[in-house]
Scaffold this active site. Sequence first.
Site, PDB file in Angstrom:
ATOM      1  N   ARG A 178       0.774   8.581   2.508  1.00 43.65           N
ATOM      2  CA  ARG A 178       0.319   7.223   2.191  1.00 43.65           C
ATOM      3  C   ARG A 178      -0.658   6.711   3.252  1.00 43.65           C
ATOM      4  O   ARG A 178      -0.636   5.543   3.633  1.00 43.65           O
ATOM      5  CB  ARG A 178       1.517   6.267   2.050  1.00 43.65           C
ATOM      6  CG  ARG A 178       2.525   6.675   0.987  1.00 43.65           C
ATOM      7  CD  ARG A 178       1.921   6.687  -0.416  1.00 43.65           C
ATOM      8  NE  ARG A 178       2.893   7.176  -1.381  1.00 43.65           N
ATOM      9  CZ  ARG A 178       3.012   8.454  -1.740  1.00 43.65           C
ATOM     10  NH1 ARG A 178       2.189   9.364  -1.232  1.00 43.65           N
ATOM     11  NH2 ARG A 178       3.918   8.833  -2.617  1.00 43.65           N
ATOM     12  N   SER A 256       6.652   0.746  -5.195  1.00 44.68           N
ATOM     13  CA  SER A 256       7.508   1.108  -4.068  1.00 44.68           C
ATOM     14  C   SER A 256       7.061   0.339  -2.828  1.00 44.68           C
ATOM     15  O   SER A 256       5.918   0.459  -2.398  1.00 44.68           O
ATOM     16  CB  SER A 256       7.436   2.613  -3.810  1.00 44.68           C
ATOM     17  OG  SER A 256       7.884   3.335  -4.938  1.00 44.68           O
ATOM     18  N   GLU A 352       4.736  -0.136   2.522  1.00 42.86           N
ATOM     19  CA  GLU A 352       3.518   0.458   1.966  1.00 42.86           C
ATOM     20  C   GLU A 352       2.411  -0.572   1.761  1.00 42.86           C
ATOM     21  O   GLU A 352       1.256  -0.298   2.092  1.00 42.86           O
ATOM     22  CB  GLU A 352       3.828   1.162   0.629  1.00 42.86           C
ATOM     23  CG  GLU A 352       4.546   2.482   0.770  1.00 42.86           C
ATOM     24  CD  GLU A 352       4.449   3.313  -0.503  1.00 42.86           C
ATOM     25  OE1 GLU A 352       3.495   3.114  -1.268  1.00 42.86           O
ATOM     26  OE2 GLU A 352       5.341   4.161  -0.724  1.00 42.86           O
TER      27      GLU A 352
END
Length: 356
Positions: A178, A256, A352
């Site tokens: 990520r 998420s 995130e």
Amino acid sequence: MQSPAIPPSTERREGVVIETDVNLKPYNTFGLPATARRLVRIREELDVRRVVDHPELGRAPKFVLGGGSNLVLTRDVDAVVLKMEIPGLRVEERDDCWIVEAGAGVAWHEAVAGSLALGVPGLENLALIPGTVGAAPVQNIGAYGVELKDRLENVDVVDLTTGRRVTLPAEVCRFGYRDSVFKQTGYGGLAGKSVITKVRLRCPKPWQPQLGYLDIERKMAETGISAPDAKQVFDWICEIRRAKLPDPARIGNAGSFFKNPVVSAEQCRDIITRDPHIVHYPMPDGSFKLAAGWLIDACGWKGKSVGGAAVYEKQALVLVNRGEARGAEVVTLARAIQESVYGRFGIRLEPEPVVV
């Protein structure tokens, strides 16, 4: 703090159409309130150069906005918002692969579905991920055994200072979990310095399905299909994601919310000794990836809320907007979860989304 709602206005200055006092609530999937003082819609690469060359906007800080699916807005945005809306999807066939080229403003799922409709397999495991094509390399999106870096050929990037375009191959994008050079601010990092205008994806021939994931294996067992084609995998992924994750059009969320933490083999063994049921996955380097959703659920957070922000009752990894949530409430809830998980497992969860 968000300012009172002001009717937006539009004006053209030096060849650039500038919208002022734009409500950003429809442009972030969490549905959080905020106002863009100035917003320019980027519908072609030349629009970026027009902004860079503009006597007023050129020197102003820029904020690039794609689909707003990885964003927590806690305040109004004073920087010039570049709303990426560059269209286009085309396929080039080569002997060893297909190249899928898409404009930065194309919805990612539309690019996946569109390429499959054009006879190109290879992106199906990444179906239904929210956001735009231009944002996909920034976050190095991934799901069900495939990451964006596995498919990226190159990207067109425009420098926000000079207006110069360069094409960057995948190997210089410094992809991580990520993460990418487009998120990094240190030496060589491009965060805040450039904007992606076009993405090219490489789908190799012959196509090989990526099936090594528990949810997919369950679908194979349920259906008795042991050799699915790409369309079947696509349909399964959509079913799996819809069963687990709320639709942002109905319940505001950013998917998420936390990264799955990676720990050493020793740390993993220690946690398993205390919690034998923890969900974990071995990594090629000998480390282990832990399921952040399992850690949060184990701490009893599923369904709990702070103001209008809550932990989704079907998936603890997802934070949702139950109504009129504010960005500050989302941040407060996220921090409480982080402290709870750290207190029990000694692991710091990393969010995130980008918090603004």
